[in-house]
Design a protein around this motif. Structure first.
Motif, PDB file in Angstrom:
ATOM      1  N   LEU B  10      31.909  49.539  32.760  1.00 38.14           N
ATOM      2  CA  LEU B  10      30.381  48.690  32.848  1.00 38.14           C
ATOM      3  C   LEU B  10      30.750  47.381  33.248  1.00 38.14           C
ATOM      4  O   LEU B  10      30.738  46.468  32.378  1.00 38.14           O
ATOM      5  N   LEU B  11      30.869  47.114  34.548  1.00 36.78           N
ATOM      6  CA  LEU B  11      31.101  45.637  35.070  1.00 36.78           C
ATOM      7  C   LEU B  11      29.951  44.966  35.548  1.00 36.78           C
ATOM      8  O   LEU B  11      29.625  43.761  35.080  1.00 36.78           O
ATOM      9  N   ASP B  12      29.001  45.772  36.168  1.00 34.82           N
ATOM     10  CA  ASP B  12      27.819  45.359  36.267  1.00 34.82           C
ATOM     11  C   ASP B  12      27.139  46.551  36.956  1.00 34.82           C
ATOM     12  O   ASP B  12      27.555  47.650  36.487  1.00 34.82           O
ATOM     13  N   PHE B  13      25.909  46.574  37.345  1.00 35.46           N
ATOM     14  CA  PHE B  13      25.151  47.671  37.589  1.00 35.46           C
ATOM     15  C   PHE B  13      25.217  48.417  39.112  1.00 35.46           C
ATOM     16  O   PHE B  13      24.601  49.368  39.524  1.00 35.46           O
ATOM     17  N   HIS B 138      25.945  39.848  32.823  1.00 33.33           N
ATOM     18  CA  HIS B 138      26.404  40.300  31.642  1.00 33.33           C
ATOM     19  C   HIS B 138      25.548  41.323  31.242  1.00 33.33           C
ATOM     20  O   HIS B 138      24.361  41.533  30.622  1.00 33.33           O
ATOM     21  N   PRO B 139      26.070  42.601  31.674  1.00 33.73           N
ATOM     22  CA  PRO B 139      25.437  43.895  31.633  1.00 33.73           C
ATOM     23  C   PRO B 139      24.887  44.426  30.405  1.00 33.73           C
ATOM     24  O   PRO B 139      23.642  44.803  30.163  1.00 33.73           O
ATOM     25  N   THR B 140      25.443  44.109  29.124  1.00 38.66           N
ATOM     26  CA  THR B 140      24.918  44.676  27.758  1.00 38.66           C
ATOM     27  C   THR B 140      23.859  44.057  27.529  1.00 38.66           C
ATOM     28  O   THR B 140      22.913  44.445  26.751  1.00 38.66           O
ATOM     29  N   ARG B 174      20.959  37.275  36.269  1.00 36.17           N
ATOM     30  CA  ARG B 174      21.387  37.843  37.451  1.00 36.17           C
ATOM     31  C   ARG B 174      21.595  39.406  36.965  1.00 36.17           C
ATOM     32  O   ARG B 174      21.188  40.108  37.786  1.00 36.17           O
ATOM     33  N   SER B 175      22.140  39.674  35.657  1.00 38.97           N
ATOM     34  CA  SER B 175      22.158  41.043  35.479  1.00 38.97           C
ATOM     35  C   SER B 175      20.781  41.602  35.184  1.00 38.97           C
ATOM     36  O   SER B 175      20.620  42.637  35.638  1.00 38.97           O
TER      37      SER B 175
END
Lengths: 181, 307
Positions: B10-13, B138-140, B174-175
Protein backbone atom coordinates in the motif's frame (compact mmCIF):
# COMPACT_ATOMS: atom_id res chain seq x y z
CA UNK A 1 -22.49 -29.73 -7.27
CA UNK A 2 -25.10 -32.49 -7.58
CA UNK A 3 -27.49 -33.80 -4.95
CA UNK A 4 -26.96 -37.45 -4.00
CA UNK A 5 -29.14 -38.32 -1.05
CA UNK A 6 -30.88 -37.15 2.06
CA UNK A 7 -29.13 -38.62 5.09
CA UNK A 8 -31.40 -37.29 7.85
CA UNK A 9 -34.84 -35.69 7.65
CA UNK A 10 -36.27 -33.22 10.18
CA UNK A 11 -37.53 -35.95 12.53
CA UNK A 12 -34.22 -37.76 12.44
CA UNK A 13 -32.32 -34.55 13.17
CA UNK A 14 -34.63 -33.92 16.12
CA UNK A 15 -34.08 -37.45 17.45
CA UNK A 16 -30.30 -37.19 17.04
CA UNK A 17 -30.22 -33.91 18.96
CA UNK A 18 -32.51 -35.35 21.64
CA UNK A 19 -30.13 -38.25 22.10
CA UNK A 20 -27.11 -35.94 22.24
CA UNK A 21 -28.83 -33.80 24.89
CA UNK A 22 -29.46 -36.91 27.01
CA UNK A 23 -25.89 -38.10 26.55
CA UNK A 24 -24.52 -34.70 27.56
CA UNK A 25 -26.60 -34.69 30.75
CA UNK A 26 -25.60 -38.25 31.52
CA UNK A 27 -21.89 -37.70 30.93
CA UNK A 28 -21.87 -34.43 32.87
CA UNK A 29 -24.03 -35.98 35.64
CA UNK A 30 -26.61 -33.21 35.37
CA UNK A 31 -26.38 -29.55 34.42
CA UNK A 32 -23.80 -28.56 37.02
CA UNK A 33 -21.31 -26.05 35.47
CA UNK A 34 -22.60 -27.05 32.03
CA UNK A 35 -22.68 -24.61 29.12
CA UNK A 36 -22.86 -24.71 25.33
CA UNK A 37 -20.80 -22.79 22.79
CA UNK A 38 -21.91 -22.88 19.14
CA UNK A 39 -19.49 -22.35 16.27
CA UNK A 40 -20.74 -20.06 13.47
CA UNK A 41 -23.07 -20.53 11.65
CA UNK A 42 -25.02 -23.74 12.05
CA UNK A 43 -23.30 -24.76 15.27
CA UNK A 44 -25.10 -21.82 16.88
CA UNK A 45 -28.53 -23.01 15.76
CA UNK A 46 -27.76 -26.54 16.94
CA UNK A 47 -26.43 -25.30 20.31
CA UNK A 48 -29.67 -23.35 20.86
CA UNK A 49 -31.66 -26.55 20.32
CA UNK A 50 -29.48 -28.45 22.77
CA UNK A 51 -29.91 -25.74 25.41
CA UNK A 52 -33.69 -25.98 24.99
CA UNK A 53 -33.67 -29.78 25.14
CA UNK A 54 -31.51 -29.80 28.27
CA UNK A 55 -33.91 -27.31 29.87
CA UNK A 56 -36.87 -29.52 28.97
CA UNK A 57 -35.28 -32.64 30.46
CA UNK A 58 -33.64 -31.14 33.54
CA UNK A 59 -35.59 -27.94 34.24
CA UNK A 60 -32.37 -25.90 34.17
CA UNK A 61 -31.46 -23.34 31.52
CA UNK A 62 -27.70 -23.51 31.01
CA UNK A 63 -25.73 -20.58 29.54
CA UNK A 64 -24.78 -20.44 25.87
CA UNK A 65 -22.12 -18.57 23.89
CA UNK A 66 -21.22 -18.16 20.25
CA UNK A 67 -17.79 -18.44 18.74
CA UNK A 68 -16.24 -17.13 15.53
CA UNK A 69 -13.04 -18.93 14.55
CA UNK A 70 -12.22 -17.22 11.24
CA UNK A 71 -8.94 -15.59 12.25
CA UNK A 72 -7.90 -18.72 14.16
CA UNK A 73 -7.82 -20.92 11.08
CA UNK A 74 -4.49 -22.41 9.99
CA UNK A 75 -5.36 -22.19 6.30
CA UNK A 76 -6.00 -18.45 5.98
CA UNK A 77 -3.45 -18.16 3.19
CA UNK A 78 -5.33 -20.79 1.21
CA UNK A 79 -8.87 -19.60 1.74
CA UNK A 80 -7.97 -16.12 1.27
CA UNK A 81 -9.04 -12.74 0.70
CA UNK A 82 -12.09 -11.56 2.49
CA UNK A 83 -12.20 -12.91 6.02
CA UNK A 84 -15.78 -13.17 7.23
CA UNK A 85 -15.32 -12.40 10.88
CA UNK A 86 -18.47 -12.69 12.92
CA UNK A 87 -19.35 -12.12 16.51
CA UNK A 88 -17.76 -14.00 19.38
CA UNK A 89 -19.92 -13.59 22.47
CA UNK A 90 -19.50 -15.64 25.61
CA UNK A 91 -21.60 -13.73 28.15
CA UNK A 92 -20.46 -15.74 31.18
CA UNK A 93 -17.26 -16.76 32.92
CA UNK A 94 -15.73 -19.82 31.24
CA UNK A 95 -13.42 -20.57 34.14
CA UNK A 96 -14.30 -23.91 35.69
CA UNK A 97 -17.14 -24.60 33.24
CA UNK A 98 -17.85 -27.83 31.36
CA UNK A 99 -18.19 -26.53 27.82
CA UNK A 100 -19.90 -28.39 25.01
CA UNK A 101 -18.56 -27.03 21.73
CA UNK A 102 -21.19 -27.53 19.04
CA UNK A 103 -20.57 -27.71 15.29
CA UNK A 104 -22.56 -29.14 12.40
CA UNK A 105 -19.97 -31.38 10.70
CA UNK A 106 -16.69 -32.84 11.93
CA UNK A 107 -14.35 -33.39 8.96
CA UNK A 108 -10.61 -32.63 9.01
CA UNK A 109 -10.72 -31.42 12.62
CA UNK A 110 -9.20 -28.05 11.72
CA UNK A 111 -12.27 -26.08 12.70
CA UNK A 112 -12.42 -27.87 16.04
CA UNK A 113 -8.71 -27.20 16.61
CA UNK A 114 -9.23 -23.49 15.86
CA UNK A 115 -12.30 -23.43 18.11
CA UNK A 116 -10.31 -24.90 21.01
CA UNK A 117 -7.74 -22.11 20.66
CA UNK A 118 -10.42 -19.44 20.36
CA UNK A 119 -12.21 -20.80 23.42
CA UNK A 120 -9.11 -21.13 25.57
CA UNK A 121 -8.23 -17.50 24.75
CA UNK A 122 -11.43 -16.52 26.55
CA UNK A 123 -10.88 -18.44 29.79
CA UNK A 124 -10.04 -21.78 31.36
CA UNK A 125 -12.88 -24.28 31.25
CA UNK A 126 -12.47 -27.32 33.49
CA UNK A 127 -13.42 -29.52 30.52
CA UNK A 128 -14.36 -29.16 26.87
CA UNK A 129 -16.56 -31.63 24.99
CA UNK A 130 -17.20 -31.65 21.26
CA UNK A 131 -20.70 -32.33 19.91
CA UNK A 132 -21.39 -32.59 16.17
CA UNK A 133 -24.45 -33.55 14.17
CA UNK A 134 -22.38 -35.44 11.57
CA UNK A 135 -18.93 -37.04 11.75
CA UNK A 136 -17.85 -37.66 8.17
CA UNK A 137 -14.32 -38.94 8.80
CA UNK A 138 -11.07 -37.87 7.05
CA UNK A 139 -9.43 -36.38 10.14
CA UNK A 140 -6.13 -34.55 9.63
CA UNK A 141 -5.59 -33.89 13.35
CA UNK A 142 -5.88 -36.02 16.48
CA UNK A 143 -9.37 -34.83 17.35
CA UNK A 144 -12.54 -36.80 18.07
CA UNK A 145 -16.10 -35.88 19.01
CA UNK A 146 -17.64 -36.80 22.37
CA UNK A 147 -21.18 -36.67 21.03
CA UNK A 148 -22.13 -37.55 17.46
CA UNK A 149 -25.56 -37.43 15.83
CA UNK A 150 -24.64 -39.55 12.84
CA UNK A 151 -21.43 -41.25 11.73
CA UNK A 152 -21.32 -40.96 7.97
CA UNK A 153 -18.53 -42.54 5.91
CA UNK A 154 -17.88 -40.23 2.95
CA UNK A 155 -15.40 -39.75 0.15
CA UNK A 156 -13.47 -36.48 -0.08
CA UNK A 157 -15.27 -35.55 -3.27
CA UNK A 158 -18.55 -35.47 -1.38
CA UNK A 159 -20.01 -32.54 0.53
CA UNK A 160 -22.15 -32.92 3.64
CA UNK A 161 -24.73 -30.16 3.96
CA UNK A 162 -26.41 -29.59 7.29
CA UNK A 163 -29.53 -27.47 7.02
CA UNK A 164 -31.29 -25.91 9.97
CA UNK A 165 -34.68 -24.31 10.29
CA UNK A 166 -33.10 -21.03 11.39
CA UNK A 167 -30.49 -20.81 8.62
CA UNK A 168 -32.04 -22.72 5.71
CA UNK A 169 -35.77 -23.04 6.38
CA UNK A 170 -35.68 -26.78 7.18
CA UNK A 171 -33.84 -29.32 9.27
CA UNK A 172 -31.98 -31.89 7.20
CA UNK A 173 -28.63 -33.49 6.43
CA UNK A 174 -27.83 -34.01 2.76
CA UNK A 175 -25.01 -35.58 0.79
CA UNK A 176 -23.84 -33.84 -2.38
CA UNK A 177 -21.17 -34.67 -4.93
CA UNK A 178 -18.75 -32.01 -6.18
CA UNK A 179 -19.81 -32.19 -9.83
CA UNK A 180 -17.39 -32.84 -12.68
CA UNK A 181 -20.10 -31.77 -15.10
CA UNK B 1 -14.98 -15.53 -0.57
CA UNK B 2 -14.39 -12.73 -3.01
CA UNK B 3 -12.41 -13.58 -6.10
CA UNK B 4 -10.52 -10.29 -6.24
CA UNK B 5 -6.81 -10.14 -5.64
CA UNK B 6 -5.08 -7.28 -3.90
CA UNK B 7 -1.89 -5.36 -4.47
CA UNK B 8 0.62 -6.77 -1.97
CA UNK B 9 1.60 -3.30 -0.81
CA UNK B 10 0.00 0.00 0.00
CA UNK B 11 2.04 2.88 -1.34
CA UNK B 12 -0.81 5.08 -2.55
CA UNK B 13 -4.08 4.27 -4.31
CA UNK B 14 -2.88 4.26 -7.93
CA UNK B 15 -3.12 0.48 -8.28
CA UNK B 16 -6.29 0.06 -6.23
CA UNK B 17 -9.71 -0.29 -7.76
CA UNK B 18 -12.97 0.56 -6.11
CA UNK B 19 -13.99 -3.08 -5.48
CA UNK B 20 -10.67 -3.78 -3.76
CA UNK B 21 -10.96 -0.67 -1.62
CA UNK B 22 -14.54 -1.51 -0.63
CA UNK B 23 -13.42 -5.01 0.27
CA UNK B 24 -10.56 -3.65 2.36
CA UNK B 25 -12.95 -1.36 4.25
CA UNK B 26 -15.26 -4.33 4.79
CA UNK B 27 -12.36 -6.26 6.29
CA UNK B 28 -11.74 -3.29 8.60
CA UNK B 29 -15.36 -3.63 9.70
CA UNK B 30 -14.64 -7.28 10.53
CA UNK B 31 -11.59 -6.22 12.53
CA UNK B 32 -13.81 -3.91 14.62
CA UNK B 33 -15.54 -7.09 15.72
CA UNK B 34 -12.22 -8.46 17.01
CA UNK B 35 -11.49 -5.18 18.81
CA UNK B 36 -14.88 -5.38 20.54
CA UNK B 37 -14.04 -8.75 22.10
CA UNK B 38 -12.81 -9.06 25.68
CA UNK B 39 -9.66 -10.75 24.34
CA UNK B 40 -8.55 -8.46 21.52
CA UNK B 41 -6.13 -10.85 19.95
CA UNK B 42 -6.33 -13.43 17.16
CA UNK B 43 -3.57 -15.63 15.73
CA UNK B 44 -4.09 -14.64 12.07
CA UNK B 45 -0.54 -13.28 11.57
CA UNK B 46 1.34 -15.73 13.79
CA UNK B 47 4.82 -16.27 12.40
CA UNK B 48 5.00 -12.98 10.50
CA UNK B 49 7.43 -10.28 11.53
CA UNK B 50 6.54 -6.68 10.78
CA UNK B 51 8.93 -3.74 11.05
CA UNK B 52 7.87 -0.17 11.59
CA UNK B 53 10.63 1.96 10.12
CA UNK B 54 10.13 5.63 10.85
CA UNK B 55 12.69 8.05 9.46
CA UNK B 56 10.41 10.85 10.62
CA UNK B 57 9.07 10.89 14.17
CA UNK B 58 5.44 9.94 14.78
CA UNK B 59 4.23 8.30 17.92
CA UNK B 60 0.53 7.91 17.22
CA UNK B 61 0.71 6.36 13.79
CA UNK B 62 3.46 4.02 14.90
CA UNK B 63 1.54 2.88 17.99
CA UNK B 64 -1.59 2.36 15.92
CA UNK B 65 0.30 0.16 13.44
CA UNK B 66 2.14 -1.75 16.14
CA UNK B 67 -1.02 -2.50 18.08
CA UNK B 68 -2.76 -3.53 14.87
CA UNK B 69 0.04 -6.00 14.11
CA UNK B 70 0.19 -7.31 17.67
CA UNK B 71 -3.55 -7.84 17.91
CA UNK B 72 -3.15 -10.29 15.05
CA UNK B 73 -0.15 -11.96 16.75
CA UNK B 74 2.56 -10.70 14.40
CA UNK B 75 5.98 -9.99 15.88
CA UNK B 76 6.83 -6.32 15.69
CA UNK B 77 10.16 -4.54 15.68
CA UNK B 78 10.50 -0.81 15.41
CA UNK B 79 13.23 1.34 14.01
CA UNK B 80 13.33 5.08 14.54
CA UNK B 81 16.01 7.12 12.93
CA UNK B 82 16.57 9.76 15.58
CA UNK B 83 19.01 7.66 17.59
CA UNK B 84 20.02 5.33 14.81
CA UNK B 85 22.13 4.87 11.79
CA UNK B 86 20.77 7.62 9.52
CA UNK B 87 22.17 10.07 12.03
CA UNK B 88 25.52 8.43 11.28
CA UNK B 89 25.08 8.85 7.54
CA UNK B 90 23.64 5.50 6.46
CA UNK B 91 21.34 5.72 3.42
CA UNK B 92 17.69 4.62 3.42
CA UNK B 93 18.62 1.75 1.16
CA UNK B 94 21.41 0.44 3.36
CA UNK B 95 19.29 0.73 6.48
CA UNK B 96 16.41 -1.19 4.90
CA UNK B 97 18.64 -3.86 3.42
CA UNK B 98 20.31 -4.36 6.77
CA UNK B 99 16.92 -4.89 8.39
CA UNK B 100 15.94 -7.20 5.56
CA UNK B 101 18.75 -9.59 6.47
CA UNK B 102 16.92 -10.20 9.73
CA UNK B 103 13.89 -11.80 8.13
CA UNK B 104 11.26 -9.05 8.12
CA UNK B 105 8.05 -9.99 6.26
CA UNK B 106 6.54 -6.52 5.82
CA UNK B 107 7.64 -2.93 6.27
CA UNK B 108 5.66 0.02 7.54
CA UNK B 109 7.61 2.99 6.38
CA UNK B 110 7.51 6.71 7.10
CA UNK B 111 9.94 9.15 5.54
CA UNK B 112 10.23 12.89 5.18
CA UNK B 113 11.18 12.42 1.52
CA UNK B 114 8.46 11.58 -1.00
CA UNK B 115 8.81 8.35 -2.98
CA UNK B 116 11.01 6.38 -0.61
CA UNK B 117 8.30 3.72 0.04
CA UNK B 118 8.10 3.07 -3.72
CA UNK B 119 11.85 2.63 -3.92
CA UNK B 120 11.84 0.47 -0.80
CA UNK B 121 9.32 -1.80 -2.43
CA UNK B 122 11.73 -2.30 -5.35
CA UNK B 123 14.79 -2.75 -3.14
CA UNK B 124 13.17 -5.25 -0.79
CA UNK B 125 10.62 -7.17 -2.87
CA UNK B 126 8.51 -7.39 0.27
CA UNK B 127 5.17 -5.83 1.19
CA UNK B 128 5.61 -2.15 2.04
CA UNK B 129 2.95 -0.04 3.68
CA UNK B 130 3.41 3.68 3.34
CA UNK B 131 2.87 5.37 6.70
CA UNK B 132 3.50 8.82 5.20
CA UNK B 133 6.09 10.01 2.70
CA UNK B 134 6.83 13.72 2.64
CA UNK B 135 3.89 15.74 1.33
CA UNK B 136 2.94 12.95 -1.05
CA UNK B 137 0.79 10.27 0.52
CA UNK B 138 -0.52 8.86 3.79
CA UNK B 139 -2.84 6.15 2.58
CA UNK B 140 -3.85 4.52 5.88
CA UNK B 141 -4.93 7.93 7.19
CA UNK B 142 -7.15 8.38 4.14
CA UNK B 143 -8.54 4.86 4.59
CA UNK B 144 -9.44 5.51 8.20
CA UNK B 145 -11.02 8.81 7.17
CA UNK B 146 -13.06 7.00 4.52
CA UNK B 147 -14.00 4.30 7.01
CA UNK B 148 -15.11 6.89 9.57
CA UNK B 149 -17.06 8.83 6.94
CA UNK B 150 -18.84 5.70 5.75
CA UNK B 151 -19.66 4.75 9.31
CA UNK B 152 -21.41 8.12 9.70
CA UNK B 153 -22.75 8.82 6.20
CA UNK B 154 -23.20 5.38 4.65
CA UNK B 155 -22.07 5.15 1.03
CA UNK B 156 -19.86 8.02 -0.11
CA UNK B 157 -21.43 8.03 -3.57
CA UNK B 158 -22.16 11.64 -4.54
CA UNK B 159 -21.12 12.98 -1.12
CA UNK B 160 -19.27 16.30 -0.94
CA UNK B 161 -16.27 16.29 1.38
CA UNK B 162 -14.54 19.61 2.16
CA UNK B 163 -10.87 19.58 3.24
CA UNK B 164 -9.72 22.85 4.79
CA UNK B 165 -6.29 24.13 5.73
CA UNK B 166 -2.72 23.80 4.54
CA UNK B 167 -3.46 21.70 1.47
CA UNK B 168 -0.08 22.37 -0.16
CA UNK B 169 1.98 20.59 2.49
CA UNK B 170 -0.57 17.91 3.34
CA UNK B 171 -0.09 14.26 2.44
CA UNK B 172 -3.43 13.64 4.17
CA UNK B 173 -5.19 15.94 1.69
CA UNK B 174 -3.41 14.30 -1.26
CA UNK B 175 -4.28 10.77 -0.17
CA UNK B 176 -7.89 11.70 0.52
CA UNK B 177 -8.16 13.41 -2.87
CA UNK B 178 -6.93 10.16 -4.39
CA UNK B 179 -9.09 7.81 -2.33
CA UNK B 180 -12.45 9.48 -1.73
CA UNK B 181 -13.32 10.01 -5.44
CA UNK B 182 -12.54 6.30 -6.01
CA UNK B 183 -15.33 5.61 -3.52
CA UNK B 184 -17.70 7.96 -5.32
CA UNK B 185 -17.22 11.16 -3.30
CA UNK B 186 -16.50 14.65 -4.54
CA UNK B 187 -13.63 16.45 -2.80
CA UNK B 188 -13.23 20.22 -2.43
CA UNK B 189 -9.94 21.45 -1.00
CA UNK B 190 -9.86 24.93 0.54
CA UNK B 191 -7.20 27.17 2.02
CA UNK B 192 -5.41 30.46 1.60
CA UNK B 193 -3.88 30.87 -1.90
CA UNK B 194 -0.33 30.49 -0.58
CA UNK B 195 -1.22 27.12 0.94
CA UNK B 196 -2.98 25.66 -2.10
CA UNK B 197 -1.13 23.63 -4.74
CA UNK B 198 -1.48 24.57 -8.42
CA UNK B 199 -3.69 21.57 -8.85
CA UNK B 200 -4.74 18.59 -6.78
CA UNK B 201 -5.79 15.55 -8.83
CA UNK B 202 -9.15 14.29 -7.59
CA UNK B 203 -10.22 17.55 -5.96
CA UNK B 204 -11.41 20.99 -6.92
CA UNK B 205 -9.68 23.93 -5.25
CA UNK B 206 -11.02 27.13 -3.77
CA UNK B 207 -9.86 29.90 -1.47
CA UNK B 208 -13.44 30.67 -0.41
CA UNK B 209 -14.36 28.79 2.76
CA UNK B 210 -18.08 29.37 2.42
CA UNK B 211 -18.07 27.93 -1.09
CA UNK B 212 -16.21 24.86 0.16
CA UNK B 213 -18.49 24.24 3.12
CA UNK B 214 -21.85 24.88 1.50
CA UNK B 215 -23.68 21.62 0.79
CA UNK B 216 -20.75 19.66 2.26
CA UNK B 217 -21.67 16.30 3.80
CA UNK B 218 -18.52 16.34 5.94
CA UNK B 219 -15.66 18.71 6.74
CA UNK B 220 -12.06 17.81 7.40
CA UNK B 221 -9.74 20.35 9.02
CA UNK B 222 -5.97 19.91 8.61
CA UNK B 223 -3.23 20.70 11.06
CA UNK B 224 -1.62 24.07 10.49
CA UNK B 225 2.13 23.84 10.95
CA UNK B 226 3.03 27.04 12.69
CA UNK B 227 6.45 27.11 11.06
CA UNK B 228 4.73 27.94 7.75
CA UNK B 229 4.57 31.48 8.95
CA UNK B 230 8.33 31.66 9.21
CA UNK B 231 8.52 30.96 5.50
CA UNK B 232 6.23 33.85 4.68
CA UNK B 233 3.36 31.69 3.49
CA UNK B 234 1.02 33.14 6.09
CA UNK B 235 0.92 36.75 7.21
CA UNK B 236 -0.14 35.91 10.76
CA UNK B 237 -1.95 33.33 12.83
CA UNK B 238 -4.92 35.62 13.62
CA UNK B 239 -5.36 36.19 9.92
CA UNK B 240 -5.52 32.46 9.22
CA UNK B 241 -7.96 31.99 12.09
CA UNK B 242 -10.15 34.83 10.83
CA UNK B 243 -10.35 33.31 7.38
CA UNK B 244 -10.20 29.54 7.79
CA UNK B 245 -10.72 28.33 11.34
CA UNK B 246 -13.60 25.84 11.46
CA UNK B 247 -16.02 27.22 14.02
CA UNK B 248 -19.47 26.16 15.02
CA UNK B 249 -20.93 29.12 13.09
CA UNK B 250 -19.03 28.19 9.93
CA UNK B 251 -19.82 24.50 10.21
CA UNK B 252 -23.46 25.60 10.02
CA UNK B 253 -22.80 26.44 6.33
CA UNK B 254 -22.43 22.74 5.67
CA UNK B 255 -25.33 20.28 5.67
CA UNK B 256 -27.10 19.85 9.01
CA UNK B 257 -25.18 17.38 11.17
CA UNK B 258 -22.24 17.25 8.75
CA UNK B 259 -19.44 15.73 10.87
CA UNK B 260 -16.03 17.25 11.43
CA UNK B 261 -12.81 15.28 11.04
CA UNK B 262 -9.19 16.08 11.84
CA UNK B 263 -6.18 13.81 11.32
CA UNK B 264 -4.52 15.03 14.55
CA UNK B 265 -2.65 16.25 16.36
CA UNK B 266 -4.93 19.29 16.66
CA UNK B 267 -3.93 22.87 17.27
CA UNK B 268 -6.96 23.79 19.33
CA UNK B 269 -8.32 27.24 18.50
CA UNK B 270 -6.10 27.50 15.42
CA UNK B 271 -7.53 25.34 12.61
CA UNK B 272 -10.43 24.18 14.74
CA UNK B 273 -12.47 25.89 17.43
CA UNK B 274 -11.60 24.16 20.72
CA UNK B 275 -15.18 23.64 21.88
CA UNK B 276 -16.17 22.25 18.48
CA UNK B 277 -13.43 19.62 18.73
CA UNK B 278 -15.16 18.20 21.81
CA UNK B 279 -18.70 18.49 20.46
CA UNK B 280 -20.77 15.57 19.16
CA UNK B 281 -20.10 16.85 15.61
CA UNK B 282 -16.44 15.93 15.97
CA UNK B 283 -15.35 12.43 14.90
CA UNK B 284 -11.72 12.99 15.88
CA UNK B 285 -11.63 10.30 18.56
CA UNK B 286 -13.60 7.90 16.39
CA UNK B 287 -10.95 8.34 13.67
CA UNK B 288 -8.22 7.23 16.06
CA UNK B 289 -10.21 4.19 17.17
CA UNK B 290 -11.00 3.23 13.58
CA UNK B 291 -7.36 3.67 12.58
CA UNK B 292 -6.42 0.49 14.36
CA UNK B 293 -9.08 -1.63 12.64
CA UNK B 294 -8.15 -0.18 9.24
CA UNK B 295 -4.47 -0.93 9.79
CA UNK B 296 -5.31 -4.48 10.88
CA UNK B 297 -7.20 -4.89 7.60
CA UNK B 298 -4.29 -3.53 5.56
CA UNK B 299 -1.77 -5.82 7.28
CA UNK B 300 -4.09 -8.76 6.83
CA UNK B 301 -4.44 -8.11 3.11
CA UNK B 302 -0.77 -7.54 2.36
CA UNK B 303 0.39 -10.56 4.35
CA UNK B 304 -2.39 -13.13 4.05
CA UNK B 305 -4.27 -14.40 1.07
CA UNK B 306 -3.48 -15.82 -2.33
CA UNK B 307 -0.59 -14.27 -4.19
Amino acid sequence: MTFKSRILNADEVRRALTRIAHEVIEKNKGTQRLCFVGIHTRGISLAKRLVELVERFEGQRVPMGILDITLYRDDLTEIGLQPRVRETRIPFDLNGKAVVLVDDVLYTGRTARAALDALIDQGRPSRIYLAVLVDRGHRELPIRADFVGKNLPTSRSEVVKVKTLEDDGEDAVELWEVGET
Amino acid sequence: MSGATFPKHLLDFQEWERAQLESLLETAQMMQEVLARPVKKVPALTGFTVATVFFEPSTRTRISFELAARRMSADVVSFTSSASSTAKGETYRDTLRTLDQMGIDAYILRTDAAGVPHQAHRWLQKPVINAGDGWRAHPTQALLDAFTLREKLGSLEGKKIAIVGDILHSRVARSNAELLPRLGAQVVACGPATLLPGKLPGASLTTKLREALEEADAVMALRLQKERMDKGLLPSLPEYIAGYQITEARLAWAKPEAPLLHPGPMNRDVEIEGTLADSPRSLVERQVANGQAVRMAVLYHVLVGKR
